[in-house]
Design a protein around this motif. Sequence first.
Motif, PDB file in Angstrom:
ATOM      1  N   PHE A  70       0.902  -1.120  -0.125  1.00  0.00           N
ATOM      2  CA  PHE A  70       0.082   0.135   0.107  1.00  0.00           C
ATOM      3  C   PHE A  70       0.814   1.057  -0.038  1.00  0.00           C
ATOM      4  O   PHE A  70       0.591   2.149  -0.897  1.00  0.00           O
ATOM      5  CB  PHE A  70      -0.828   0.164   1.198  1.00  0.00           C
ATOM      6  N   LEU A  71       2.038   1.295   0.894  1.00  0.00           N
ATOM      7  CA  LEU A  71       2.760   2.525   0.991  1.00  0.00           C
ATOM      8  C   LEU A  71       3.712   2.610  -0.397  1.00  0.00           C
ATOM      9  O   LEU A  71       4.178   3.727  -0.706  1.00  0.00           O
ATOM     10  CB  LEU A  71       3.857   2.151   2.228  1.00  0.00           C
ATOM     11  N   ALA A  72       3.823   1.658  -1.217  1.00  0.00           N
ATOM     12  CA  ALA A  72       4.606   1.730  -2.253  1.00  0.00           C
ATOM     13  C   ALA A  72       3.801   2.220  -3.613  1.00  0.00           C
ATOM     14  O   ALA A  72       4.290   2.417  -4.720  1.00  0.00           O
ATOM     15  CB  ALA A  72       5.299   0.346  -2.868  1.00  0.00           C
ATOM     16  N   THR A  73       2.411   2.356  -3.459  1.00  0.00           N
ATOM     17  CA  THR A  73       1.385   2.652  -4.722  1.00  0.00           C
ATOM     18  C   THR A  73       2.005   4.016  -5.365  1.00  0.00           C
ATOM     19  O   THR A  73       2.319   4.202  -6.691  1.00  0.00           O
ATOM     20  CB  THR A  73       0.087   2.672  -4.323  1.00  0.00           C
ATOM     21  N   THR A 113       8.456 -13.265   5.820  1.00  0.00           N
ATOM     22  CA  THR A 113       7.900 -12.019   5.841  1.00  0.00           C
ATOM     23  C   THR A 113       8.818 -11.001   4.755  1.00  0.00           C
ATOM     24  O   THR A 113       7.997 -10.269   4.114  1.00  0.00           O
ATOM     25  CB  THR A 113       8.155 -11.427   7.324  1.00  0.00           C
ATOM     26  N   ILE A 114       9.989 -11.339   4.711  1.00  0.00           N
ATOM     27  CA  ILE A 114      10.763 -10.317   3.908  1.00  0.00           C
ATOM     28  C   ILE A 114      10.625 -10.608   2.431  1.00  0.00           C
ATOM     29  O   ILE A 114      10.332  -9.454   1.849  1.00  0.00           O
ATOM     30  CB  ILE A 114      12.147 -10.732   4.068  1.00  0.00           C
ATOM     31  N   VAL A 115      10.329 -11.834   1.957  1.00  0.00           N
ATOM     32  CA  VAL A 115      10.092 -12.246   0.585  1.00  0.00           C
ATOM     33  C   VAL A 115       8.564 -11.733   0.431  1.00  0.00           C
ATOM     34  O   VAL A 115       8.373 -11.154  -0.711  1.00  0.00           O
ATOM     35  CB  VAL A 115      10.260 -13.576   0.458  1.00  0.00           C
ATOM     36  N   ALA A 116       7.613 -11.631   1.361  1.00  0.00           N
ATOM     37  CA  ALA A 116       6.292 -11.428   0.782  1.00  0.00           C
ATOM     38  C   ALA A 116       6.210 -10.048   0.910  1.00  0.00           C
ATOM     39  O   ALA A 116       5.392  -9.736   0.105  1.00  0.00           O
ATOM     40  CB  ALA A 116       5.419 -12.101   2.069  1.00  0.00           C
ATOM     41  N   CYS A 117       7.035  -9.305   1.542  1.00  0.00           N
ATOM     42  CA  CYS A 117       7.058  -7.856   1.646  1.00  0.00           C
ATOM     43  C   CYS A 117       7.720  -7.274   0.310  1.00  0.00           C
ATOM     44  O   CYS A 117       6.962  -6.400  -0.539  1.00  0.00           O
ATOM     45  CB  CYS A 117       7.603  -7.061   2.588  1.00  0.00           C
ATOM     46  N   ALA A 118       8.540  -7.833   0.038  1.00  0.00           N
ATOM     47  CA  ALA A 118       9.221  -7.483  -1.303  1.00  0.00           C
ATOM     48  C   ALA A 118       8.209  -7.934  -2.587  1.00  0.00           C
ATOM     49  O   ALA A 118       7.909  -7.179  -3.504  1.00  0.00           O
ATOM     50  CB  ALA A 118      10.348  -8.047  -1.672  1.00  0.00           C
ATOM     51  N   ILE A 119       7.368  -8.878  -2.637  1.00  0.00           N
ATOM     52  CA  ILE A 119       6.689  -9.475  -3.587  1.00  0.00           C
ATOM     53  C   ILE A 119       5.452  -8.380  -3.698  1.00  0.00           C
ATOM     54  O   ILE A 119       4.945  -8.052  -4.744  1.00  0.00           O
ATOM     55  CB  ILE A 119       6.201 -10.920  -3.405  1.00  0.00           C
ATOM     56  N   ALA A 120       4.927  -8.019  -2.511  1.00  0.00           N
ATOM     57  CA  ALA A 120       3.832  -7.210  -2.338  1.00  0.00           C
ATOM     58  C   ALA A 120       4.165  -5.873  -2.853  1.00  0.00           C
ATOM     59  O   ALA A 120       3.172  -4.981  -3.643  1.00  0.00           O
ATOM     60  CB  ALA A 120       3.184  -7.077  -0.894  1.00  0.00           C
ATOM     61  N   VAL A 121       5.165  -5.312  -2.645  1.00  0.00           N
ATOM     62  CA  VAL A 121       5.635  -3.832  -3.261  1.00  0.00           C
ATOM     63  C   VAL A 121       5.772  -4.101  -4.831  1.00  0.00           C
ATOM     64  O   VAL A 121       5.300  -3.264  -5.516  1.00  0.00           O
ATOM     65  CB  VAL A 121       7.125  -3.550  -2.704  1.00  0.00           C
ATOM     66  N   CYS A 122       6.391  -5.212  -5.384  1.00  0.00           N
ATOM     67  CA  CYS A 122       6.515  -5.490  -6.730  1.00  0.00           C
ATOM     68  C   CYS A 122       4.939  -5.535  -7.679  1.00  0.00           C
ATOM     69  O   CYS A 122       4.949  -4.920  -8.463  1.00  0.00           O
ATOM     70  CB  CYS A 122       7.305  -6.669  -7.108  1.00  0.00           C
ATOM     71  N   GLU A 123       4.461  -6.100  -6.740  1.00  0.00           N
ATOM     72  CA  GLU A 123       2.923  -6.361  -7.452  1.00  0.00           C
ATOM     73  C   GLU A 123       2.158  -5.021  -7.310  1.00  0.00           C
ATOM     74  O   GLU A 123       1.307  -4.900  -8.257  1.00  0.00           O
ATOM     75  CB  GLU A 123       2.201  -7.652  -6.645  1.00  0.00           C
ATOM     76  N   THR A 124       2.216  -4.320  -6.275  1.00  0.00           N
ATOM     77  CA  THR A 124       1.512  -3.253  -5.940  1.00  0.00           C
ATOM     78  C   THR A 124       2.055  -2.088  -7.131  1.00  0.00           C
ATOM     79  O   THR A 124       1.408  -1.222  -7.624  1.00  0.00           O
ATOM     80  CB  THR A 124       1.353  -2.664  -4.694  1.00  0.00           C
ATOM     81  N   VAL A 125       3.176  -1.864  -7.229  1.00  0.00           N
ATOM     82  CA  VAL A 125       3.788  -1.046  -7.841  1.00  0.00           C
ATOM     83  C   VAL A 125       3.368  -1.372  -9.564  1.00  0.00           C
ATOM     84  O   VAL A 125       3.285  -0.332 -10.175  1.00  0.00           O
ATOM     85  CB  VAL A 125       5.400  -1.001  -7.786  1.00  0.00           C
ATOM     86  N   GLY A 126       3.522  -2.597  -9.797  1.00  0.00           N
ATOM     87  CA  GLY A 126       3.122  -2.905 -11.252  1.00  0.00           C
ATOM     88  C   GLY A 126       1.611  -2.433 -11.619  1.00  0.00           C
ATOM     89  O   GLY A 126       1.380  -2.341 -12.735  1.00  0.00           O
ATOM     90  N   SER A 127       0.900  -2.275 -10.808  1.00  0.00           N
ATOM     91  CA  SER A 127      -0.768  -1.803 -10.854  1.00  0.00           C
ATOM     92  C   SER A 127      -0.510  -0.367 -11.732  1.00  0.00           C
ATOM     93  O   SER A 127      -1.147   0.040 -12.690  1.00  0.00           O
ATOM     94  CB  SER A 127      -1.477  -1.605  -9.669  1.00  0.00           C
ATOM     95  N   PRO A 128      -0.090   0.489 -10.904  1.00  0.00           N
ATOM     96  CA  PRO A 128      -0.043   1.994 -11.569  1.00  0.00           C
ATOM     97  C   PRO A 128       0.942   1.871 -12.857  1.00  0.00           C
ATOM     98  O   PRO A 128       0.777   2.581 -13.922  1.00  0.00           O
ATOM     99  CB  PRO A 128       0.401   2.942 -10.454  1.00  0.00           C
ATOM    100  N   LEU A 129       1.960   1.121 -12.743  1.00  0.00           N
ATOM    101  CA  LEU A 129       2.911   0.842 -13.991  1.00  0.00           C
ATOM    102  C   LEU A 129       2.079   0.434 -15.272  1.00  0.00           C
ATOM    103  O   LEU A 129       2.239   0.816 -16.295  1.00  0.00           O
ATOM    104  CB  LEU A 129       4.049   0.079 -13.735  1.00  0.00           C
ATOM    105  N   ARG A 130       1.404  -0.736 -14.961  1.00  0.00           N
ATOM    106  CA  ARG A 130       0.513  -1.280 -16.058  1.00  0.00           C
ATOM    107  C   ARG A 130      -0.478   0.017 -16.590  1.00  0.00           C
ATOM    108  O   ARG A 130      -0.701  -0.091 -17.862  1.00  0.00           O
ATOM    109  CB  ARG A 130       0.046  -2.455 -15.594  1.00  0.00           C
ATOM    110  N   ALA A 131      -1.029   0.605 -15.888  1.00  0.00           N
ATOM    111  CA  ALA A 131      -1.932   1.419 -16.180  1.00  0.00           C
ATOM    112  C   ALA A 131      -1.595   2.631 -17.100  1.00  0.00           C
ATOM    113  O   ALA A 131      -2.192   2.949 -18.119  1.00  0.00           O
ATOM    114  CB  ALA A 131      -2.821   2.075 -14.964  1.00  0.00           C
TER     115      ALA A 131
END
Length: 421
Positions: A70-73, A113-131
């Motif tokens: 959420f913070l990476a959006t 937790t570390i890997v899950a946080c990194a994946i969440a950042v990549c996936e969340t950042v991907g949303s505005p990038l795709r748009a």
Amino acid sequence: MPTLRTAATGLLRDLIPAPGAERRMGVLTLAQSLGTGLFLTSSAVFFTRTVGLSADSVSVAMSIAGLCGFLATIPGGRVADRLGARRPLAASYALLAALFVAYGFIDEIGEFTIVACAIAVCETVGSPLRAALTHALFGSARSAGVRARMRSLYNLGFTGGAALAGAALATGSRSAFLLVLTGNAVLQLLCAVITVRLRPAGPEVAGSGAGRSWAAFRDGRFLLATVVSGVLELFQPVLAVGVPLWVVNRTHAPVALVAALTIVNTVLVVLLQVAASKGSDTVSGSGRLLLRSGLLMALACGMFAASGNGTGTTWAVVLLITGTAVMTLGELAQSAGGWGLSFTLPPEGRMGEYQGVFGLGRGLQQFFGPALVIMLPLGMGTFGWLILATVFLLAGLTAHWAFARDTPSELPAHPTPTPSP
């Protein structure tokens, strides 16, 4: 019969992207959704039963990861304005491939937790990038329609991935888990390769997008669109959490109906999302779609409320199936109207920043939606459904007041580029 056959053929034809950039986007979407369905459907079971992590610790770790995402959006949107969306998006897919492989070497909660946080950042950042990439490729006039087709394909791919996950879960072995991770990693790499080949015809970075800006937060109309769209996105926890729990705890309907309702929702989204997106290429059309969404969702809540314990089994089943279909039609209108506003309202050079802010509405819904749905319908019964119906209705009316009154003849805010082949 010929009419029905013609209509069915038309709906299926809508799923096929046009040649060139749109078709590549279609392949990218199918690959991404196939991997997502494969992983999400099986990961919780594998991590708890195969890896040996506790369900409570996994839940806490995923909540922390959700907050990181959420913070990476907004930073993700700014990256698109500063560097262009294509290369950062490809990099995020490549990093996701490595992170999913890393999951195979995890055996304690800190690493998870570390890997899950990194994946969440990549996936969340991907949303505005795709748009932002979609807008760069197709312009304001076509972007919402392209997103509609991609959403249909996403649901199709996710369903296929979930089916494959079922086979892996049936095995239940660590080898099956590693196969799921490897398959997902390969699909993410394929997404990276496809993204690199999606080259907009014009410049990838607008000149005015280089500097930092809080313009989106000062744009009251865009913020209103973000809030209204986020409120209407409460359909997600309603269908994913509220209705299943309502069926089990507050109706005489059979528990097996939950699976049938999921199928109804998925099939309607796959077949009708493109057709339901007509009019999303203008602000006024998007406003009318959001009004339609609010009205349909309010009606669906009334049907769910009427299916409670005081209703016989047959009528409960009819009301729940009909309510799910009506809620899904509202979902289709919300998705199209939200995309339309998110593409037509931002100024030139700020598409990434505005898409990042728009994603906050979805993030807030993901945080508060499940708790709200449990507190209202599950905690208050019929009256809770009526409160939720009022919320949907007010959101739709607000969208109509704020956006649907724009002149129908308005032109898109930005020209439509022709994607390079």
